[in-house]
Design a protein around this motif. Structure first.
Motif, PDB file in Angstrom:
ATOM      1  N   SER A   1       0.801  -1.227   0.000  1.00 17.45           N
ATOM      2  CA  SER A   1       0.000   0.000   0.000  1.00 17.45           C
ATOM      3  C   SER A   1       0.832   1.275   0.000  1.00 17.45           C
ATOM      4  O   SER A   1       0.394   2.294  -0.517  1.00 17.45           O
ATOM      5  CB  SER A   1      -0.918   0.014   1.221  1.00 17.45           C
ATOM      6  OG  SER A   1      -1.819  -1.058   1.189  1.00 17.45           O
TER       7      SER A   1
ATOM      8  N   LEU B   1     -10.830  -1.754  14.839  1.00 16.28           N
ATOM      9  CA  LEU B   1     -10.797  -1.158  13.501  1.00 16.28           C
ATOM     10  C   LEU B   1     -11.977  -0.241  13.201  1.00 16.28           C
ATOM     11  O   LEU B   1     -12.020   0.391  12.153  1.00 16.28           O
ATOM     12  CB  LEU B   1     -10.697  -2.253  12.436  1.00 16.28           C
ATOM     13  CG  LEU B   1      -9.389  -3.055  12.438  1.00 16.28           C
ATOM     14  CD1 LEU B   1      -9.432  -4.149  11.386  1.00 16.28           C
ATOM     15  CD2 LEU B   1      -8.182  -2.152  12.232  1.00 16.28           C
ATOM     16  N   LYS B   2     -12.907  -0.133  14.129  1.00 18.85           N
ATOM     17  CA  LYS B   2     -14.044   0.768  13.961  1.00 18.85           C
ATOM     18  C   LYS B   2     -13.726   2.189  14.423  1.00 18.85           C
ATOM     19  O   LYS B   2     -14.519   3.101  14.211  1.00 18.85           O
ATOM     20  CB  LYS B   2     -15.249   0.252  14.752  1.00 18.85           C
ATOM     21  CG  LYS B   2     -15.806  -1.049  14.235  1.00 18.85           C
ATOM     22  CD  LYS B   2     -16.941  -1.536  15.110  1.00 18.85           C
ATOM     23  CE  LYS B   2     -17.489  -2.857  14.589  1.00 18.85           C
ATOM     24  NZ  LYS B   2     -18.543  -3.375  15.479  1.00 18.85           N
TER      25      LYS B   2
ATOM     26  N   PRO C   1     -12.259   6.857  11.195  1.00 19.99           N
ATOM     27  CA  PRO C   1     -13.145   6.877  10.028  1.00 19.99           C
ATOM     28  C   PRO C   1     -12.381   6.430   8.781  1.00 19.99           C
ATOM     29  O   PRO C   1     -11.166   6.594   8.690  1.00 19.99           O
ATOM     30  CB  PRO C   1     -13.562   8.346   9.917  1.00 19.99           C
ATOM     31  CG  PRO C   1     -12.511   9.117  10.649  1.00 19.99           C
ATOM     32  CD  PRO C   1     -11.962   8.196  11.708  1.00 19.99           C
ATOM     33  N   LYS C   2     -13.118   5.845   7.863  1.00 18.15           N
ATOM     34  CA  LYS C   2     -12.511   5.425   6.590  1.00 18.15           C
ATOM     35  C   LYS C   2     -12.177   6.667   5.773  1.00 18.15           C
ATOM     36  O   LYS C   2     -12.750   7.728   5.956  1.00 18.15           O
ATOM     37  CB  LYS C   2     -13.470   4.537   5.805  1.00 18.15           C
ATOM     38  CG  LYS C   2     -13.912   3.297   6.548  1.00 18.15           C
ATOM     39  CD  LYS C   2     -12.816   2.285   6.625  1.00 18.15           C
ATOM     40  CE  LYS C   2     -13.311   1.000   7.274  1.00 18.15           C
ATOM     41  NZ  LYS C   2     -12.438   0.536   8.314  1.00 18.15           N
ATOM     42  N   GLY C   3     -11.236   6.500   4.851  1.00 22.31           N
ATOM     43  CA  GLY C   3     -10.902   7.597   3.945  1.00 22.31           C
ATOM     44  C   GLY C   3      -9.822   8.503   4.507  1.00 22.31           C
ATOM     45  O   GLY C   3      -9.070   8.133   5.387  1.00 22.31           O
TER      46      GLY C   3
ATOM     47  N   ARG D   1      -3.698   9.805   1.971  1.00 19.92           N
ATOM     48  CA  ARG D   1      -2.847   8.604   2.084  1.00 19.92           C
ATOM     49  C   ARG D   1      -2.055   8.636   3.384  1.00 19.92           C
ATOM     50  O   ARG D   1      -1.904   7.621   4.048  1.00 19.92           O
ATOM     51  CB  ARG D   1      -1.897   8.495   0.886  1.00 19.92           C
ATOM     52  CG  ARG D   1      -2.552   7.915  -0.338  1.00 19.92           C
ATOM     53  CD  ARG D   1      -1.613   7.815  -1.528  1.00 19.92           C
ATOM     54  NE  ARG D   1      -0.374   7.081  -1.320  1.00 19.92           N
ATOM     55  CZ  ARG D   1      -0.271   5.756  -1.191  1.00 19.92           C
ATOM     56  NH1 ARG D   1      -1.341   5.003  -1.225  1.00 19.92           N
ATOM     57  NH2 ARG D   1       0.908   5.179  -1.042  1.00 19.92           N
TER      58      ARG D   1
ATOM     59  N   GLN E   1      -4.353   7.744   6.240  1.00  9.93           N
ATOM     60  CA  GLN E   1      -4.616   6.300   6.221  1.00  9.93           C
ATOM     61  C   GLN E   1      -3.415   5.523   6.757  1.00  9.93           C
ATOM     62  O   GLN E   1      -3.573   4.573   7.536  1.00  9.93           O
ATOM     63  CB  GLN E   1      -4.941   5.838   4.805  1.00  9.93           C
ATOM     64  CG  GLN E   1      -6.271   6.342   4.282  1.00  9.93           C
ATOM     65  CD  GLN E   1      -6.486   5.955   2.830  1.00  9.93           C
ATOM     66  OE1 GLN E   1      -6.101   4.872   2.392  1.00  9.93           O
ATOM     67  NE2 GLN E   1      -7.098   6.847   2.066  1.00  9.93           N
TER      68      GLN E   1
ATOM     69  N   HIS F   1      -3.148   5.963  10.575  1.00  8.56           N
ATOM     70  CA  HIS F   1      -4.166   5.171  11.266  1.00  8.56           C
ATOM     71  C   HIS F   1      -3.791   3.689  11.297  1.00  8.56           C
ATOM     72  O   HIS F   1      -3.906   3.037  12.336  1.00  8.56           O
ATOM     73  CB  HIS F   1      -5.530   5.362  10.615  1.00  8.56           C
ATOM     74  CG  HIS F   1      -6.091   6.728  10.831  1.00  8.56           C
ATOM     75  ND1 HIS F   1      -7.246   7.157  10.205  1.00  8.56           N
ATOM     76  CD2 HIS F   1      -5.677   7.775  11.592  1.00  8.56           C
ATOM     77  CE1 HIS F   1      -7.505   8.403  10.585  1.00  8.56           C
ATOM     78  NE2 HIS F   1      -6.557   8.794  11.410  1.00  8.56           N
ATOM     79  N   ARG F   2      -3.309   3.183  10.183  1.00 12.90           N
ATOM     80  CA  ARG F   2      -2.910   1.767  10.144  1.00 12.90           C
ATOM     81  C   ARG F   2      -1.724   1.504  11.065  1.00 12.90           C
ATOM     82  O   ARG F   2      -1.663   0.465  11.729  1.00 12.90           O
ATOM     83  CB  ARG F   2      -2.595   1.351   8.703  1.00 12.90           C
ATOM     84  CG  ARG F   2      -3.893   1.233   7.873  1.00 12.90           C
ATOM     85  CD  ARG F   2      -3.651   0.891   6.443  1.00 12.90           C
ATOM     86  NE  ARG F   2      -3.078  -0.448   6.270  1.00 12.90           N
ATOM     87  CZ  ARG F   2      -2.782  -0.955   5.086  1.00 12.90           C
ATOM     88  NH1 ARG F   2      -3.022  -0.256   3.980  1.00 12.90           N
ATOM     89  NH2 ARG F   2      -2.258  -2.159   4.991  1.00 12.90           N
TER      90      ARG F   2
ATOM     91  N   TYR G   1      -3.060   1.489  14.703  1.00 19.56           N
ATOM     92  CA  TYR G   1      -3.725   0.219  14.987  1.00 19.56           C
ATOM     93  C   TYR G   1      -2.691  -0.872  15.247  1.00 19.56           C
ATOM     94  O   TYR G   1      -2.798  -1.625  16.213  1.00 19.56           O
ATOM     95  CB  TYR G   1      -4.599  -0.224  13.803  1.00 19.56           C
ATOM     96  CG  TYR G   1      -5.927   0.465  13.657  1.00 19.56           C
ATOM     97  CD1 TYR G   1      -6.753   0.719  14.752  1.00 19.56           C
ATOM     98  CD2 TYR G   1      -6.393   0.828  12.399  1.00 19.56           C
ATOM     99  CE1 TYR G   1      -8.002   1.322  14.594  1.00 19.56           C
ATOM    100  CE2 TYR G   1      -7.636   1.432  12.233  1.00 19.56           C
ATOM    101  CZ  TYR G   1      -8.437   1.678  13.327  1.00 19.56           C
ATOM    102  OH  TYR G   1      -9.668   2.262  13.170  1.00 19.56           O
TER     103      TYR G   1
END
Length: 193
Positions: A44, A93-94, A97-99, A102, A105, A108-109, A112
């Motif tokens: 990714s 993972l909830k 928020p999605k989106g 980059r 994202q 956030h990953r 986690y």
């Protein structure tokens, strides 16, 4: 050191001791998923060279941990059971928020991943200190050190690639969210559950 807001109830070890085969199966899949996460980050975000280098090394380490756990399963005369959903990770993972960009994202990953490694480290520490089976306790003591290194690596990358103040704020919020998840877990023979 880990910053977790709610420690695991030590009685969780009693559940583990009665279900060693199940915990080892769950643990094996946790290691496999950790390797998959590292591969996913490479795929990714290939432009982050430092991250790619570390994730390449992490894939090797996590798959070697999978082998160690699998070998232990086989040594007991068992076979690797089927994977089960990790309720802890599904709930975690909830949070974000999605989106987003980059970079958002990626941060956030990484957060986690840092938290999952931190909780694994905390659980492995508890197993290393409380298990009656001293050989298994030593096995988890050695793995605990690796998990702590992974936690700090992921958190460090999040702080490197994101705005430090914003990342630290998100990290604290995620820790609070995770503590609420943990209130309902710790009652099953899984690494995070």
């Amino acid at each position: 050191m880990l910053g977790l807001k709610l420690p695991t109830d030590p009685r969780w070890v009693n559940i583990v001791e009665k279900n060693v085969e199940d915990i080892l199966t769950d643990h094996a899949y946790c290691e496999q998923k950790a390797a998959s996460t590292a591969i996913s980050l490479i795929v990714s975000f290939p432009e982050y060279t430092d991250l790619v280098k570390e994730m390449t090394a992490l894939v090797k380490e996590e798959i070697s941990h999978f082998k160690m756990v699998h070998d232990r399963i086989l040594a007991n005369g068992w076979v690797l059971g089927r994977d089960r959903k990790d309720e802890y990770v599904l709930q975690l993972l909830k949070f974000f928020p999605k989106g987003g960009s980059r970079t958002t994202q990626l941060v956030h990953r990484l957060l986690y991943a840092a938290l999952i490694e931190a909780r694994s480290c905390e659980r492995f520490r508890l197993l290393s200190e409380e298990l009656q089976d001293k050989d298994l306790a030593e096995f988890y003591r050695k793995l605990m050190v690796s998990e702590a290194n992974h936690y700090t690596m992921f958190l460090g990358f999040a702080r490197q690639y994101g705005d430090r103040t914003e990342v630290d704020e998100k990290w604290q919020q995620l820790l609070e969210f995770e503590a609420n998840i943990m209130k309902d877990l710790g009652k099953s023979e899984t690494i995070h559950g």
